[in-house]
Design a protein around this motif. Structure first.
Motif, PDB file in Angstrom:
ATOM      1  N   HIS A 114       0.833  -1.214   0.000  1.00  0.00           N
ATOM      2  CA  HIS A 114       0.000   0.000   0.000  1.00  0.00           C
ATOM      3  C   HIS A 114       0.864   1.260   0.000  1.00  0.00           C
ATOM      4  CE1 HIS A 114       0.514  -1.202   4.266  1.00  0.00           C
ATOM      5  NE2 HIS A 114       0.644   0.086   4.488  1.00  0.00           N
ATOM      6  N   GLU A 115       2.095   1.170   0.549  1.00  0.00           N
ATOM      7  CA  GLU A 115       3.001   2.320   0.468  1.00  0.00           C
ATOM      8  C   GLU A 115       3.484   2.519  -0.976  1.00  0.00           C
ATOM      9  OE1 GLU A 115       4.863   1.901   4.973  1.00  0.00           O
ATOM     10  OE2 GLU A 115       5.860   0.950   3.264  1.00  0.00           O
ATOM     11  N   PHE A 116       3.710   1.413  -1.651  1.00  0.00           N
ATOM     12  CA  PHE A 116       4.094   1.459  -3.063  1.00  0.00           C
ATOM     13  C   PHE A 116       2.985   2.143  -3.876  1.00  0.00           C
ATOM     14  CE2 PHE A 116       4.827  -1.214  -7.082  1.00  0.00           C
ATOM     15  CZ  PHE A 116       5.755  -0.307  -7.582  1.00  0.00           C
ATOM     16  N   ILE A 117       1.731   1.791  -3.567  1.00  0.00           N
ATOM     17  CA  ILE A 117       0.599   2.386  -4.276  1.00  0.00           C
ATOM     18  C   ILE A 117       0.527   3.891  -4.011  1.00  0.00           C
ATOM     19  CG2 ILE A 117      -1.936   2.475  -4.344  1.00  0.00           C
ATOM     20  CD1 ILE A 117      -1.888  -0.575  -3.869  1.00  0.00           C
ATOM     21  N   VAL A 118       0.720   4.285  -2.748  1.00  0.00           N
ATOM     22  CA  VAL A 118       0.655   5.724  -2.420  1.00  0.00           C
ATOM     23  C   VAL A 118       1.776   6.480  -3.137  1.00  0.00           C
ATOM     24  CG1 VAL A 118       0.825   7.426  -0.566  1.00  0.00           C
ATOM     25  CG2 VAL A 118      -0.464   5.329  -0.205  1.00  0.00           C
ATOM     26  N   SER A 119       2.955   5.881  -3.227  1.00  0.00           N
ATOM     27  CA  SER A 119       4.062   6.562  -3.921  1.00  0.00           C
ATOM     28  C   SER A 119       3.758   6.699  -5.419  1.00  0.00           C
ATOM     29  CB  SER A 119       5.383   5.805  -3.703  1.00  0.00           C
ATOM     30  OG  SER A 119       5.366   4.561  -4.356  1.00  0.00           O
ATOM     31  N   MET A 120       3.108   5.680  -6.006  1.00  0.00           N
ATOM     32  CA  MET A 120       2.735   5.778  -7.428  1.00  0.00           C
ATOM     33  C   MET A 120       1.664   6.847  -7.639  1.00  0.00           C
ATOM     34  SD  MET A 120       2.831   1.908  -8.967  1.00  0.00           S
ATOM     35  CE  MET A 120       1.627   1.189  -7.862  1.00  0.00           C
ATOM     36  N   MET A 121       0.732   6.969  -6.674  1.00  0.00           N
ATOM     37  CA  MET A 121      -0.282   8.026  -6.770  1.00  0.00           C
ATOM     38  C   MET A 121       0.375   9.395  -6.692  1.00  0.00           C
ATOM     39  SD  MET A 121      -3.070   6.137  -4.313  1.00  0.00           S
ATOM     40  CE  MET A 121      -4.236   7.448  -4.131  1.00  0.00           C
ATOM     41  N   PHE A 162      -8.613  11.940 -11.188  1.00  0.00           N
ATOM     42  CA  PHE A 162      -7.417  11.259 -10.681  1.00  0.00           C
ATOM     43  C   PHE A 162      -7.793   9.913 -10.040  1.00  0.00           C
ATOM     44  CE2 PHE A 162      -4.801  15.250 -10.710  1.00  0.00           C
ATOM     45  CZ  PHE A 162      -3.713  14.708 -11.366  1.00  0.00           C
ATOM     46  N   PHE A 163      -8.839   9.916  -9.211  1.00  0.00           N
ATOM     47  CA  PHE A 163      -9.210   8.664  -8.533  1.00  0.00           C
ATOM     48  C   PHE A 163      -9.701   7.620  -9.535  1.00  0.00           C
ATOM     49  CE2 PHE A 163      -8.878  10.891  -4.517  1.00  0.00           C
ATOM     50  CZ  PHE A 163      -8.437   9.877  -3.675  1.00  0.00           C
ATOM     51  N   MET A 164     -10.396   8.068 -10.563  1.00  0.00           N
ATOM     52  CA  MET A 164     -10.815   7.108 -11.598  1.00  0.00           C
ATOM     53  C   MET A 164      -9.580   6.526 -12.291  1.00  0.00           C
ATOM     54  SD  MET A 164     -13.274   7.719 -14.899  1.00  0.00           S
ATOM     55  CE  MET A 164     -13.476   6.429 -16.147  1.00  0.00           C
ATOM     56  N   GLY A 165      -8.619   7.407 -12.624  1.00  0.00           N
ATOM     57  CA  GLY A 165      -7.392   6.936 -13.274  1.00  0.00           C
ATOM     58  C   GLY A 165      -6.622   5.960 -12.399  1.00  0.00           C
ATOM     59  N   TRP A 166      -6.574   6.228 -11.103  1.00  0.00           N
ATOM     60  CA  TRP A 166      -5.847   5.324 -10.199  1.00  0.00           C
ATOM     61  C   TRP A 166      -6.575   3.982 -10.058  1.00  0.00           C
ATOM     62  CZ3 TRP A 166      -5.234   9.851  -6.199  1.00  0.00           C
ATOM     63  CH2 TRP A 166      -4.257  10.733  -6.675  1.00  0.00           C
ATOM     64  N   GLY A 167      -7.910   4.035 -10.061  1.00  0.00           N
ATOM     65  CA  GLY A 167      -8.671   2.779  -9.993  1.00  0.00           C
ATOM     66  C   GLY A 167      -8.398   1.909 -11.213  1.00  0.00           C
ATOM     67  N   ILE A 168      -8.422   2.550 -12.400  1.00  0.00           N
ATOM     68  CA  ILE A 168      -8.127   1.801 -13.643  1.00  0.00           C
ATOM     69  C   ILE A 168      -6.670   1.337 -13.624  1.00  0.00           C
ATOM     70  CG2 ILE A 168      -7.964   1.987 -16.153  1.00  0.00           C
ATOM     71  CD1 ILE A 168     -10.210   4.086 -16.042  1.00  0.00           C
ATOM     72  N   GLY A 169      -5.772   2.196 -13.128  1.00  0.00           N
ATOM     73  CA  GLY A 169      -4.351   1.826 -13.058  1.00  0.00           C
ATOM     74  C   GLY A 169      -4.118   0.608 -12.189  1.00  0.00           C
ATOM     75  N   LEU A 170      -4.815   0.541 -11.051  1.00  0.00           N
ATOM     76  CA  LEU A 170      -4.672  -0.632 -10.175  1.00  0.00           C
ATOM     77  C   LEU A 170      -5.135  -1.902 -10.874  1.00  0.00           C
ATOM     78  CD1 LEU A 170      -5.849   0.763  -6.713  1.00  0.00           C
ATOM     79  CD2 LEU A 170      -3.658  -0.358  -7.178  1.00  0.00           C
TER      80      LEU A 170
END
Length: 277
Positions: A114-121, A162-170
């Motif tokens: 989850h830290e990796f995800i936050v850094s990518m965001m 941004f949140f939509m993009g991050w959801g698709i990115g995940l």
């Protein structure tokens, strides 16, 4: 030797802002060392803005709908690019780790997923702002249209995108983790599947009724309808933002579930050490 000596390292905390900052700094150094990447981030949004700017100037005299809000197409172009760049900036951080075969090294460190995800965001935010700012300024100089005249609603629209993009990115990262770099192209093409139903350049109501139902299942459709409401009527509709955020929760939950499932599979099968170019 004393039996009381204990060399077991202390357990890592569940979340460390220092680890997130270290990862963001790592991506920042990668970005800073490559000026072609910096230029590429601003190149495509600028080209799109120039193209749609001239299209808008032509249609202003031909279409009363566009003449009612001269910047409606340009605002659509600039906000759509926020969604595209947000998703790409997120996925590219992960792909760069895969290309350099560095995932195994990262996940044997104290860094948590989850830290990796936050850094990518964080880096997605930085990359998108670097890419979006030059065309936004150029639109003011060339067409006397400023996206910033949207005011505070612009912040809400960008947050939703941004949140939509991050959801698709995940979701994309999860699929790549599960099926390997053969699915890499999803990082570039998947978001475009949402373009026709996001109502970027036209209202949702022009679509067939059955497609309108599909469109209202995308956060972006609420955002672009909200953008037109502000530009045409000066009215910021909170119900549209609430709809976008509700759909974002669904997208982010699905993306997170796929990512965690694929991450556990990759760890169990030893894929983290094998994936790469």
């Amino acid at each position: 030797m004393s039996a009381d000596l204990d060399f077991t390292p202390p357990p890592a905390s569940l979340f460390s802002s220092r680890r997130v900052g270290a990862m963001a700094l790592r991506y920042f150094y990668l970005l800073r060392s490559s000026w072609p990447r910096l230029i590429e981030m601003a190149y495509w949004p600028t080209m799109q803005m120039i193209l749609w700017g001239f299209v808008t100037k032509f249609f202003i005299g031909e279409s009363s709908w566009i003449a009612g809000a001269a910047g409606v197409l340009l605002a659509g172009v600039l906000l759509w690019d926020i969604l595209f760049r947000g998703q790409m900036g997120f996925a590219l951080c992960f792909l760069e780790e895969m290309w350099s075969r560095n995932l195994g090294h990262l996940f044997v460190s104290p860094l948590r997923p989850h830290e990796f995800i936050v850094s990518m965001m964080t880096m997605s935010l930085a990359r998108t702002l670097i890419g979006a700012l030059p065309p936004a300024i150029l639109a003011i100089l060339l067409y006397q249209f400023s996206i910033f005249t949207l005011g505070l609603p612009l912040v809400a629209f960008m947050t939703c995108l941004f949140f939509m993009g991050w959801g698709i990115g995940l979701l994309v990262i999860g699929v790549i983790l599960r099926f390997g770099l053969g699915a890499e192209s999803l990082a570039w093409v998947l978001v475009f599947a949402f373009a026709p139903i996001s109502a970027v350049y036209y209202p949702v109501e022009v679509m067939p009724e059955w497609l309108q139902i599909v469109a209202w299942c995308t956060p972006s459709a609420y955002v672009f309808e909200g953008m037109r409401e502000v530009l045409f009527h000066g009215n910021f509709r909170l119900d549209l933002i609430a709809g976008a955020m509700a759909m974002n929760l669904v997208y982010f939950a699905i993306g997170s579930a796929v990512f965690w499932w694929a991450y556990r599979y990759a760890r169990r099968e030893g894929k983290l050490l094998q994936v790469g170019e």
